[in-house]
Design an enzyme around this catalytic site. Structure first.
Site: not given
Ligand code: DX5
Ligand code: ZN
Length: 215
Positions: A7, A32, A34, A36, A65, A67, A136, A141-144, A174-176, A196-197
């Site tokens: 991401s 990916h 994102d 927003m 993606h 959002m 999701m 809304g946010f990475g990390g 997607d996410g974490g 991402g992170s």
């Protein structure tokens, strides 16, 4: 083998082209992206002009993606010769069937995403239409953020329905996603993992991509 979609949200925006090159060379399967709007999600990222500026740099396809509220208004802007998937949120589309068809009519694969609080059952009428379901595993809304473990139950449910009905959509999460949970993500049946992170904050981005894919 699971496909990995780094991401770009976690990349260094002051040298986006350089970071894109690094992940492409390291074996990323998709980029990916994102998008927003500060409305559907409480954050603003980047839009189509940034995506297009990477067209000559990326060697892998875009996984976009959205959002954003009213995605129909902006779909066209994200169609490039590098765009593989455009994914919209179930929660953002009053006429989801129409939106999915609009994406497909532009020759792009259509994805639909569900937030952590949205059940798989809300997609029952579109699973035969979509090319991708994006689960999701954080609130968008946010990475990390931390991975929401229950999302793996949704992956398993989608996999079961896909088998039962003989459908072909891919399952993405997607996410974490990180080195600690990627084995469980794979075991649950995910086809494409977004990270991402875990990718861009690694000391050695190249090694991290290889480790995530081979975990
Ligand atoms: C969240 C985005 C994700 C996010 C992933 O709204 O859709 O793609 O950037 O970042 P990590 O892997 O850091 O959770
Ligand atoms: Zn995303």
């Amino acid at each position: 083998m699971i496909k990995l979609a780094p991401s770009l949200l976690a990349a260094d925006f002051s040298q986006l082209g350089k970071d894109v090159k690094i992940v492409c060379d390291a074996g990323a399967d998709f980029l990916h992206i994102d998008v927003m709007d500060g409305h559907f999600v409480p954050n603003i990222s980047y839009g189509a002009c940034v995506v297009k500026s990477l067209n000559n740099i990326t060697t892998v396809p875009y996984d976009i993606h959205l959002m954003i509220a009213n995605p129909d208004l902006y779909l066209k802007e994200f169609v490039t010769d590098k765009t593989a998937y455009i994914t919209v949120h179930q929660e953002a589309c009053a006429h989801l069937n129409r939106t999915i068809n609009n994406i497909k009519e532009m020759g792009i694969k259509a994805g639909v995403s569900i937030n952590p609080a949205t059940p798989v059952s809300t997609l029952s009428e579109v699973l035969d239409l979509v090319d991708l379901v994006l689960v999701m595993s954080v609130n968008p809304g946010f990475g990390g953020q931390s991975f929401i473990e229950n999302s793996l139950d949704k992956v398993k449910e989608l996999k079961r329905i896909r088998e039962e009905k003989g459908l072909e959509f891919k399952i993405e999460i997607d996410g974490g996603v990180n080195l600690d949970n990627i084995s469980r993500v794979k075991a649950a049946g995910v086809d494409i993992a977004v990270a991402g992170s875990a990718v861009f904050k690694a000391k050695d981005i190249r090694k991290r991509i290889i480790d995530l894919k081979n975990a």
